[in-house]
Write a protein that holds these residues in place. Structure first.
Motif, short mmCIF file in Angstrom:
data_model
loop_
_atom_site.label_atom_id
_atom_site.label_comp_id
_atom_site.label_asym_id
_atom_site.label_seq_id
_atom_site.Cartn_x
_atom_site.Cartn_y
_atom_site.Cartn_z
N THR A 12 0.81 -1.21 0.00
CA THR A 12 0.00 0.00 0.00
C THR A 12 0.85 1.27 0.00
OG1 THR A 12 -0.11 0.09 2.42
CG2 THR A 12 -1.80 -1.20 1.28
N ASN A 13 2.09 1.15 0.45
CA ASN A 13 3.02 2.28 0.58
C ASN A 13 2.55 3.32 1.60
OD1 ASN A 13 4.91 1.33 -1.37
ND2 ASN A 13 3.59 2.09 -3.01
N VAL A 14 1.57 2.93 2.43
CA VAL A 14 1.14 3.80 3.53
C VAL A 14 2.05 3.51 4.73
CG1 VAL A 14 -0.75 4.39 5.09
CG2 VAL A 14 -1.23 3.78 2.70
N THR A 41 1.88 3.80 7.87
CA THR A 41 1.30 3.22 9.08
C THR A 41 0.66 1.86 8.82
OG1 THR A 41 -0.73 4.50 8.68
CG2 THR A 41 0.90 5.43 10.20
N ASP A 42 0.70 1.38 7.58
CA ASP A 42 0.24 0.02 7.28
C ASP A 42 1.38 -0.94 7.56
OD1 ASP A 42 -2.27 0.77 6.57
OD2 ASP A 42 -1.95 0.68 4.41
N LEU A 43 1.14 -1.92 8.44
CA LEU A 43 2.21 -2.81 8.88
C LEU A 43 1.82 -4.26 8.70
CD1 LEU A 43 3.09 -0.98 12.23
CD2 LEU A 43 4.12 -0.63 9.97
N ARG A 44 2.80 -5.07 8.37
CA ARG A 44 2.60 -6.52 8.22
C ARG A 44 3.70 -7.24 9.00
NH1 ARG A 44 4.71 -10.56 4.86
NH2 ARG A 44 5.96 -9.01 3.72
N ILE A 45 3.31 -8.30 9.70
CA ILE A 45 4.28 -9.11 10.43
C ILE A 45 4.68 -10.29 9.56
CG2 ILE A 45 4.71 -10.55 12.46
CD1 ILE A 45 2.81 -8.84 14.02
N ASP A 46 5.95 -10.35 9.20
CA ASP A 46 6.46 -11.45 8.39
C ASP A 46 6.96 -12.54 9.33
OD1 ASP A 46 7.33 -13.01 6.33
OD2 ASP A 46 9.16 -11.85 5.93
N THR A 96 -3.55 3.86 11.87
CA THR A 96 -3.54 5.28 11.48
C THR A 96 -3.11 6.12 12.68
OG1 THR A 96 -5.89 5.51 12.09
CG2 THR A 96 -5.39 5.00 9.77
N LEU A 97 -2.84 7.39 12.41
CA LEU A 97 -2.57 8.36 13.48
C LEU A 97 -3.84 9.17 13.72
CD1 LEU A 97 0.97 9.74 12.54
CD2 LEU A 97 0.40 8.08 14.31
N ASP A 98 -4.27 9.26 15.00
CA ASP A 98 -5.48 10.03 15.30
C ASP A 98 -5.13 11.50 15.50
OD1 ASP A 98 -4.28 10.19 17.76
OD2 ASP A 98 -5.83 9.08 18.84
N GLY A 99 -6.11 12.28 15.96
CA GLY A 99 -5.91 13.72 16.12
C GLY A 99 -4.84 14.09 17.11
N GLY A 141 4.38 -0.36 5.12
CA GLY A 141 3.86 -0.10 3.78
C GLY A 141 3.19 -1.30 3.15
N GLN A 142 2.93 -2.35 3.95
CA GLN A 142 2.26 -3.56 3.46
C GLN A 142 1.21 -4.02 4.46
OE1 GLN A 142 4.98 -6.70 2.44
NE2 GLN A 142 5.93 -5.55 0.77
N LEU A 143 0.21 -4.75 3.97
CA LEU A 143 -0.80 -5.36 4.82
C LEU A 143 -0.87 -6.85 4.54
CD1 LEU A 143 -3.79 -2.82 4.55
CD2 LEU A 143 -2.26 -3.14 6.50
N GLU A 144 -1.19 -7.61 5.58
CA GLU A 144 -1.42 -9.05 5.40
C GLU A 144 -2.91 -9.26 5.12
OE1 GLU A 144 -1.02 -13.34 7.74
OE2 GLU A 144 -0.76 -11.46 8.82
N MET A 145 -3.20 -9.83 3.97
CA MET A 145 -4.59 -10.07 3.60
C MET A 145 -5.08 -11.40 4.18
SD MET A 145 -5.21 -7.31 2.17
CE MET A 145 -6.88 -7.66 1.67
N SER A 146 -6.34 -11.71 3.93
CA SER A 146 -6.93 -12.95 4.42
C SER A 146 -6.22 -14.16 3.83
CB SER A 146 -8.42 -12.98 4.05
OG SER A 146 -8.98 -14.24 4.30
#
Length: 270
Positions: free
Chosen positions: A89-91, A93-98, A122-125, A225-230
């Motif tokens: 995702t290149n975001v 705050t998106d994190l994946r555990i390898d 995400t980062l809140d206010g 920058g990555q997410l773990e999908m289903s």
């Protein structure tokens, strides 16, 4: 009544539960960090109409027991914790555990700590790192992660260390915590992509928040920058759905046939 009729009923109930689990898997095929389930069956205690006769050498041969099965029951509904595919995702705050670890989140205060594989944070206010439900992502110290107002940018390393760029330079402001569970299948799903640690997941239900990318603990590295999908495989789920449907139909046919036999018995008087 015929035993076959009750066996057919137990089979229909079992395959109905299997279809329920398959339906839930398919519904969550695009849920971040979701782990699919499977249903395992076992036979019910059999009725013994004749016991075993021992074999006596030179006198008589042995006779096997005569047993009639009484149907089927569900032995377990397992959660399969195989890794899901990675989505870039290149975001930041998106994190994946390898690896086999879990993120730790909490609503704050005296609220319990839950585990999750869904890293869509995400980062809140108040510049706190939270999940989609506003729960705090915990550091290796068990505290919420907060980025100061002077932080202009940040990056997250594979060990979970958060390096922030401020007016004074680059500094480490926090380190993400992860949890390693002995038996992930023993975790209890509570909804919202969260798990509760039970006594069958870790001894006495206790756990420790540690650092990521630890080779000895096997917690796994954190990939930003990555997410773990289903981890649900649609091909396998549709195949299992066909098997469950045919099994349900076959068991319903047993009930129909048993009913026809009972009808013949009733009609003997005529």
């Amino acid at each position: 009544m015929l035993r076959s009729m009750y066996s057919g009923v137990s089979g229909m109930r079992g395959f109905q539960t299997k279809l329920d689990v398959i339906g839930n898997n398919i519904a969550n095929v695009n849920t971040v960090g979701f782990k699919g389930g499977r249903v395992m069956f076992s036979d019910i205690l059999s009725q013994t109409t004749s016991g075993v006769t021992a074999s006596l050498e030179g006198e008589q041969g042995g006779v096997n027991a005569k047993q009639i099965g009484l149907g089927v029951t569900i032995s377990s509904i397992d959660t399969i914790h195989t890794p899901g595919s990675a989505m870039t995702t290149n975001v930041p705050t998106d994190l994946r555990i390898d690896g086999d670890g879990f993120f730790a989140v909490s609503a704050g205060g005296d609220s319990p700590t839950y585990l999750t594989r869904a890293g869509n944070f995400t980062l809140d206010g108040n510049r706190q790192l939270v999940n989609a439900d506003g729960m705090f992502v915990l550091s290796s110290d068990g505290e919420p992660i907060v980025l100061g107002e002077d932080v202009t940018s940040f990056s997250i390393g594979q060990d979970g260390s958060i390096l922030a760029v401020t007016a004074d330079g680059t500094e480490a402001v926090a380190q993400l915590g992860v949890v390693k569970v002995v038996n992930p299948s023993g975790l209890e799903k509570v909804g919202g992509n969260l798990y509760r640690v039970t006594a069958n997941a870790n001894p006495d239900g206790e756990f420790e928040i540690v650092t990521a990318d630890d080779a000895e603990l096997g917690t796994g590295a954190i990939i930003a920058g990555q997410l773990e999908m289903s981890n649900v495989d649609l091909t396998n789920e549709f195949t299992e759905m066909i098997v469950a449907q045919r099994g349900f139909q076959a068991n319903s046919r047993i009930i129909t046939t048993s009913d026809e036999i009972l009808q013949e018995v009733v009609n003997l008087k005529r």
